[in-house]
Each structure stands twice: as C-alpha cells, then as structure tokens.
Design a protein around this motif. Structure first.
Motif, PDB file in Angstrom:
ATOM      1  N   LEU A 140     -16.289 -47.785   6.000  1.00 39.60           N
ATOM      2  CA  LEU A 140     -16.423 -47.199   4.658  1.00 39.60           C
ATOM      3  C   LEU A 140     -16.035 -45.725   4.686  1.00 39.60           C
ATOM      4  O   LEU A 140     -15.288 -45.257   3.813  1.00 39.60           O
ATOM      5  CB  LEU A 140     -17.857 -47.356   4.158  1.00 39.60           C
ATOM      6  N   ALA A 141     -16.524 -44.985   5.664  1.00 40.41           N
ATOM      7  CA  ALA A 141     -16.211 -43.558   5.761  1.00 40.41           C
ATOM      8  C   ALA A 141     -14.716 -43.325   5.894  1.00 40.41           C
ATOM      9  O   ALA A 141     -14.180 -42.351   5.348  1.00 40.41           O
ATOM     10  CB  ALA A 141     -16.951 -42.940   6.952  1.00 40.41           C
ATOM     11  N   ALA A 142     -14.028 -44.228   6.600  1.00 38.89           N
ATOM     12  CA  ALA A 142     -12.581 -44.089   6.780  1.00 38.89           C
ATOM     13  C   ALA A 142     -11.832 -44.232   5.469  1.00 38.89           C
ATOM     14  O   ALA A 142     -10.689 -43.759   5.341  1.00 38.89           O
ATOM     15  CB  ALA A 142     -12.077 -45.129   7.779  1.00 38.89           C
ATOM     16  N   MET A 143     -12.465 -44.853   4.465  1.00 40.09           N
ATOM     17  CA  MET A 143     -11.848 -45.006   3.150  1.00 40.09           C
ATOM     18  C   MET A 143     -12.049 -43.765   2.282  1.00 40.09           C
ATOM     19  O   MET A 143     -11.506 -43.684   1.183  1.00 40.09           O
ATOM     20  CB  MET A 143     -12.424 -46.234   2.439  1.00 40.09           C
ATOM     21  N   SER A 144     -12.841 -42.821   2.759  1.00 39.60           N
ATOM     22  CA  SER A 144     -13.105 -41.551   2.061  1.00 39.60           C
ATOM     23  C   SER A 144     -13.552 -41.733   0.613  1.00 39.60           C
ATOM     24  O   SER A 144     -12.945 -41.193  -0.322  1.00 39.60           O
ATOM     25  CB  SER A 144     -11.857 -40.660   2.098  1.00 39.60           C
ATOM     26  N   PRO A 145     -14.633 -42.482   0.388  1.00 36.65           N
ATOM     27  CA  PRO A 145     -15.114 -42.617  -0.991  1.00 36.65           C
ATOM     28  C   PRO A 145     -15.678 -41.304  -1.503  1.00 36.65           C
ATOM     29  O   PRO A 145     -16.152 -40.468  -0.725  1.00 36.65           O
ATOM     30  CB  PRO A 145     -16.220 -43.672  -0.865  1.00 36.65           C
ATOM     31  N   ASP A 146     -15.617 -41.117  -2.809  1.00 30.41           N
ATOM     32  CA  ASP A 146     -16.214 -39.944  -3.439  1.00 30.41           C
ATOM     33  C   ASP A 146     -17.709 -39.928  -3.123  1.00 30.41           C
ATOM     34  O   ASP A 146     -18.373 -40.964  -3.138  1.00 30.41           O
ATOM     35  CB  ASP A 146     -15.995 -40.040  -4.958  1.00 30.41           C
ATOM     36  N   GLY A 147     -18.239 -38.753  -2.856  1.00 30.54           N
ATOM     37  CA  GLY A 147     -19.660 -38.645  -2.541  1.00 30.54           C
ATOM     38  C   GLY A 147     -20.564 -39.135  -3.653  1.00 30.54           C
ATOM     39  O   GLY A 147     -21.712 -39.511  -3.403  1.00 30.54           O
ATOM     40  N   ALA A 148     -20.051 -39.131  -4.898  1.00 31.82           N
ATOM     41  CA  ALA A 148     -20.839 -39.592  -6.036  1.00 31.82           C
ATOM     42  C   ALA A 148     -20.575 -41.058  -6.365  1.00 31.82           C
ATOM     43  O   ALA A 148     -21.135 -41.576  -7.327  1.00 31.82           O
ATOM     44  CB  ALA A 148     -20.540 -38.735  -7.259  1.00 31.82           C
TER      45      ALA A 148
END
Length: 305
Positions: free
Chosen positions: A238-246
């Motif tokens: 998931l982190a590798a997909m760089s989702p928005d923090g919100a």
C-alpha cells in the motif's frame, strides 16, 4: 427463505438478508452459512473491505470462502480512490439491475452503519463537488489536521459539527466541500431522504451483539493471525502506491501503525498492541451505533464461535 427475491428495475430489493455487527464478531461466517442454506449471494457492506491490497488487514473473505459462495463488492476499489457511501449504493444498484438477485437472495454483511442506513432508509441526494473544491479541502486536512478544520465546520454548519467527531477528518472535509460546492450546509442535504434500496418489510435483519470480553479475545487472536500471514507486506505494498494521507483507506486499523514500524518510528510489538487497542475501541463504537440506530425489527444474536 421461501420467497424468491424480486428486483424490478429500480424497485427496492425484496427478501434480502442484512447482517450487521462489530469487527471480528463472526459476521462473514454467518453470511456464508446463510448463503449455503439459501443459495444466496454475499454482498460486502463494509467501507474498508472494498479496497484492494489490504485483504488481511480488512479481514476480507479468503479464497475458500469465495469458492463456497458468490461474493461481490470486495477488493474492487483502488486504495488511492476516495470511495463514498454514494458510490457503494450505486454499485449495489448496478448489481440489482444486472438481475443478480432475481433468484438468489442478497446477503448484505458488514460493519458500516451508514451503508445499512442507506439500504433501508435511502441516501440523501448530495450536490456534485468539483474536483478543485475536493482537492482544496484534502490539502487543508493534510496540512492542518482535522482539529483545525472542525472549528471552521462549526461556523459553517453547526449541526454537522455536533455530529462529527473533531478527529474524523474524512467526514469534516466532506461537510466542508459540500458547503463550498452548494452554498448550503451538509445537514440541509441530509434531511432530504432518498429512496431505500432494500424493502425493509420483507428483509431479514440480524445484528450480532457479542460479549465484549469474548470479542476482545477474538480481536487479539485475529490480529496475530493477520501478522503471521503477511499483513506487514500488505502495508508495504500500500505504501508503495503512495496514497494520499487523507485517503479513506488510511483509516484501516493497522495501516498507520505498521507504516510507522517500517519508518523506524515504532517498535513492532508496540504497533501490534496499539492496533489491537484501536480495534477494540472501534468495535465498541460500532456496537454503540447499532444499539442506538437499529430498532426492534432487528434480530439480536450473540457472537457465534
């Protein structure tokens, strides 16, 4: 269930089964058992289980469950997307229009109270929100945090502010962007009810009410199994997909804790304990919500082993 399921056009779905309950209370197992008994179709009614990648952390049904009965609306949303109750109801309507429920009862199972309210009471028709307004408030949330935005919401929509916790950034942002887009408060739009998706008179309504001590044991045991089976790898993916923090997916319990471990900001044992505590707190909020929002038409049943 003896009567065939009826879905004609956009008429309310008849003879559905709804199973609500807190996390780790055995909802999915009960849904699968009823699906086998009724030749039914299981439909996800949980806002976190819609996302791909996090199969373990969101406790989605495993491969054996998927093989035992048809399951829909699980893991079909990109984690970087902002998926709403409105989009979920649209997806349910598409399933109904496809004829999927004509001869097989839908079994709606999950822990998201707003999804069940939408099924039985309808969803308020919200105004379209331009992408620039949506982005504006997402950036404000990331920059300032929910605590700074909640007082602003209290000025613009006191009624919504009373109902939204100061820490619930996603709902605060939603209320602010709706106000920006329409010039009217969210509470105004929520008072205009939509059309129910499910015919409550013919539906079977079940809510699981577990013993808290027993539920706490199940929560701890289940999270340990998640860790043993690769939850850390899921969070890294998931982190590798760089989702928005919100992004809503970031609210999945365990995500922020395990990301902090990967960044060297937290010990793994502390992250696991914090995630278990957060899960117990979430389950308590769910049980309180179901107790306050669901009436006597709901069949109350204890946790099943």
């Amino acid at each position: 269930m003896d009567n065939p399921v009826e879905t004609v056009g956009d008429e309310a779905i008849k003879n559905a089964i709804l199973i609500a309950g807190p996390t780790a209370s055995g909802k999915s197992a009960l849904a699968l058992s009823l699906a086998r008994q009724t030749n039914g179709v299981v439909v996800n009614t949980d806002s976190m289980q819609v996302y791909s990648v996090l199969r373990l952390l969101t406790a989605r049904p495993d491969d054996d469950d998927l093989a035992a009965a048809p399951h829909h609306l699980y893991g079909h949303v990109d984690p970087r997307a902002s998926y709403s109750t409105g989009r979920w109801t649209d997806d349910v309507q598409q399933l109904a229009r496809s004829g999927l429920f004509e001869n097989r009862p839908p079994i709606f199972v999950g822990g998201t109270g707003l999804y069940f309210k939408a099924l039985l009471d309808g969803l308020s028709q919200m105004p379209p929100v331009p992408e620039n307004a949506r982005q504006k408030w997402r950036e404000a949330l990331a920059r300032e945090g929910p605590g700074a935005l909640h007082p602003l919401l209290a000025e613009r929509d006191p009624e919504a502010a009373r109902l939204i916790r100061p820490t619930d950034g996603q709902r605060i942002v939603r209320a602010l962007e709706v106000h920006d887009a329409s010039g009217r408060p969210l509470s105004h739009w929520q008072k205009a009810k939509g059309k129910p998706l499910v015919d409550g008179a013919s539906a079977k309504l079940i809510v699981i009410e577990p013993d808290r001590a027993k539920l706490a044991e199940r929560i701890s045991r289940r999270f340990d199994l998640m860790m043993d089976n690769g939850a850390v790898d899921e969070v890294r993916a998931l982190a590798a997909m760089s989702p928005d923090g919100a992004a809503p997916v970031m609210k999945a319990i365990g995500v922020r804790e395990l990301m902090a471990v990967d960044r060297g900001e937290m010990l793994l044992a502390d992250a696991i304990e914090r995630a278990k505590i957060a899960t117990r707190q979430y389950a308590k909020r769910q049980m309180t919500w179901f107790r306050n929002q669901f009436g006597p038409e709901w069949e109350r049943t204890p946790l099943k082993d």
